[in-house]
Design an enzyme around this catalytic site. Structure first.
Site, PDB file in Angstrom:
ATOM      1  N   LYS A  97       0.771  -1.104  -0.088  1.00  0.00           N
ATOM      2  CA  LYS A  97       0.012   0.060   0.055  1.00  0.00           C
ATOM      3  C   LYS A  97       0.823   1.127  -0.111  1.00  0.00           C
ATOM      4  CE  LYS A  97      -4.245   1.268   2.344  1.00  0.00           C
ATOM      5  NZ  LYS A  97      -5.292   1.527   1.429  1.00  0.00           N
TER       6      LYS A  97
HETATM    7  N1  PY5 Z   1      -8.085  -1.794  -2.315  1.00  0.00           N
HETATM    8  C1  PY5 Z   1      -7.555  -0.693  -2.411  1.00  0.00           C
HETATM    9  C2  PY5 Z   1      -7.042  -0.129  -3.750  1.00  0.00           C
HETATM   10  C3  PY5 Z   1      -7.519   0.182  -1.408  1.00  0.00           C
HETATM   11  O1  PY5 Z   1      -7.000   1.359  -1.485  1.00  0.00           O
HETATM   12  C4  PY5 Z   1      -8.035  -0.251  -0.303  1.00  0.00           C
HETATM   13  C5  PY5 Z   1      -8.095   0.805   1.194  1.00  0.00           C
HETATM   14  C6  PY5 Z   1      -8.733  -1.620  -0.150  1.00  0.00           C
HETATM   15  C7  PY5 Z   1      -8.699  -2.290  -1.388  1.00  0.00           C
HETATM   16  C8  PY5 Z   1      -9.379  -1.901   1.240  1.00  0.00           C
HETATM   17  O2  PY5 Z   1      -8.588  -2.421   2.134  1.00  0.00           O
HETATM   18  P1  PY5 Z   1      -8.949  -2.416   3.652  1.00  0.00           P
HETATM   19  O3  PY5 Z   1      -9.926  -3.264   3.778  1.00  0.00           O
HETATM   20  O4  PY5 Z   1      -7.665  -3.261   4.203  1.00  0.00           O
HETATM   21  O5  PY5 Z   1      -8.919  -1.283   3.978  1.00  0.00           O
HETATM   22  N2  PY5 Z   1      -8.329   2.065   0.729  1.00  0.00           N
HETATM   23  C9  PY5 Z   1      -7.766   2.965   1.950  1.00  0.00           C
HETATM   24  C10 PY5 Z   1      -8.591   2.938   3.113  1.00  0.00           C
HETATM   25  O6  PY5 Z   1      -8.464   3.345   4.094  1.00  0.00           O
HETATM   26  C11 PY5 Z   1      -7.960   4.244   1.249  1.00  0.00           C
HETATM   27  C12 PY5 Z   1      -9.019   4.965   0.762  1.00  0.00           C
HETATM   28  C13 PY5 Z   1      -9.191   6.291   0.403  1.00  0.00           C
HETATM   29  O7  PY5 Z   1      -9.792   2.581   2.912  1.00  0.00           O
END
Ligand code: PY5
Length: 305
Positions: A159
């Site tokens: 990430k």
């Molecule tokens: N895929 C991508 C590309 C992501 O950026 C995120 C999370 C996820 C999947 C979901 O992962 P998790 O369930 O571990 O959060 N994105 C970040 C979030 O905090 C940034 C969003 C603006 O949800």
């Protein structure tokens, strides 16, 4: 949307005033996107603020750093504790949490190891990322013409800050076209994920989600949903999906920390419909768990006090 300001941000081991949490203009990661970060949420529970799967998120931060040869100058335990410290310092009952480890000031060449690694943890109150209406009735999504970063070019297992340029292009494209969220296909035309969420499809009573090899992040919410599905005895499999799997889905939803569990009610102008039974069951359980109302999942909550 403006960020709701709070008092303090944790930076390199100290609490600093929100307005003083600054970096130098020659910060390596500002130029090259060489930072890694997390998105985490703390929820209000009967036992006070609780961070959802905090340690798992921090472990992913260390995995992201490992991929980029980045030595985080704090231990896992120190960052877990620092997260609680900064939530307490701001007196928040619930919040979004943004840890970031980035290559700082000291090197402008591409070989980054001469730059120091700085770490910060910011928190702020953040409501439903795709809107309350979206959580209740679903969002309108569109497949972006931008393809997801190839997992062997810019590793989607990490990430990292720079890789979000890819999501930003997709997000701008679909927002300008009047939709709520983007779905990205990978270079082979298989669905990877949403701009900032993982994606699930339900058909004939089973759930499907793209494998991480498709370019999907190993989402913590994705993992949580897979475990909840297993408990409900809803079969859930990782499988390559194409865009028509969304068109003919019985149900579909996004998962992510910021977004939480969000039904998809329309994709590429084709109706999927109001949230269906599987989506509602999983979403309902998720919100019960994070609110501290499900004893069986209490181990996913890390209490601030
Ligand atoms: N895929 C991508 C590309 C992501 O950026 C995120 C999370 C996820 C999947 C979901 O992962 P998790 O369930 O571990 O959060 N994105 C970040 C979030 O905090 C940034 C969003 C603006 O949800």
């Amino acid at each position: 949307m403006p960020i709701p300001e709070v008092d303090k941000i944790w930076m390199d081991g100290e609490l600093v005033d929100w307005k003083e949490a600054k970096v130098h203009i020659l910060t390596h990661s500002l130029h090259y996107g060489s930072g890694v970060f997390e998105g985490i949420r703390a929820y209000e529970t009967p036992k006070g603020a609780a961070v959802f799967r905090l340690t798992d998120h921090m472990k992913r931060l260390f995995r992201s750093a490992h991929i980029y040869h980045m030595e985080i100058p704090f231990s896992l335990d120190e960052l877990v504790e620092a997260t609680k410290v900064v939530i307490r310092a701001n007196g928040l009952k619930s919040c979004y949490i943004r840890p970031i480890a980035f290559r700082g000031y000291g090197e402008m060449g591409l070989h980054p190891l001469g730059a120091p690694v700085n770490v910060a943890i910011a928190v702020w109150p953040w409501g439903a990322y795709l809107g309350e209406e979206g959580i209740e009735h679903g969002v309108r999504a569109k497949v972006s013409s931008f393809r997801r970063n190839e997992a062997n070019s810019i590793p989607t297992a990490a990430k990292a800050t720079g890789q979000y340029l890819n999501s930003i292009l997709a997000k701008m494209e679909v927002i300008e076209a009047g939709y709520d969220e983007a779905v990205l296909l990978n270079m082979h035309g298989h669905i990877a994920d949403g701009a900032g969420e993982n994606i699930f499809v339900a058909r004939h009573g089973s759930l499907y989600t793209p494998p991480t090899s498709s370019g999907a992040l190993e989402g913590i919410t994705r993992d949580s949903v897979m475990i909840i599905a297993e408990d409900f005895e809803i079969p859930c499999r990782e499988r390559d999906l194409v865009r028509t799997d969304l068109y003919i889905a019985d149900e579909a939803f996004f998962t992510g920390t910021a977004a939480e569990v969000v039904p998809i009610r329309e994709i590429d102008n084709r109706a999927i419909g109001e949230p269906g039974p599987i989506t509602k069951r999983i979403q309902g359980k998720f919100f019960q768990i994070v609110a501290g109302k499900d004893k069986d999942y209490d181990h996913w909550l890390e209490y601030v006090d």
